[in-house]
Scaffold this motif. Sequence first.
Motif: not given
Length: 193
Positions: A80-85, A105-108
């Motif tokens: 959830f890092d990428l979508p939150i950012a 979106m997905l990604g650390e």
Amino acid sequence: MQASIASAALSGIDAIAIDVEVDLASGVPGYHCVGLPAPSVKEGGVRIRAALERIGQALPNQKITINLAPADVRKHGAAFDLPIAIAVLVASAVIDPAPVAGLMMLGELGLDGALRPVRGVLAAAMLARSRGLRAIVVPEACAAEAVVVDGIAVYAARDLGEVVAAATGAAPWRLATGEALPAAAAAGVDMAD
């Protein structure tokens, strides 16, 4: 201001649709994540802050509330890092919402802004296709897993800066290529096999 980005969580081998909602409000500055996040999700605030600073952005000096909906599903991992950012940047008017509408979106995020691989990209791509989304944005290291799903565009990125550049129109989205399974074949595959 508010923003929402589509994402996904794993439940066994299936993906569950998660809406990453961000609200920026006046009040005591802080970062609050709700919606049954595991500690790895809550700790994302530190990774997100550092990654944003690496690309010349900062977390707004406001009360930041992140809601991972639906609230009754436990969320694990750092995907959830990428979508939150990106949702924070949309809510703070750095990114226009139109270019990221219809994307999952997905990604650390690493502290340097690099996108690290996450689990469940294949299931998330299948979910994105079934929801009628136009594309999924994933770390470059996961792109080969996502492109096997026919009927959904896969955008690969090395880091947060690349995603922001594409979302702001400063650079094109990088379309991942590979051999896709036809939708009929993918539907006939039993994961038990």
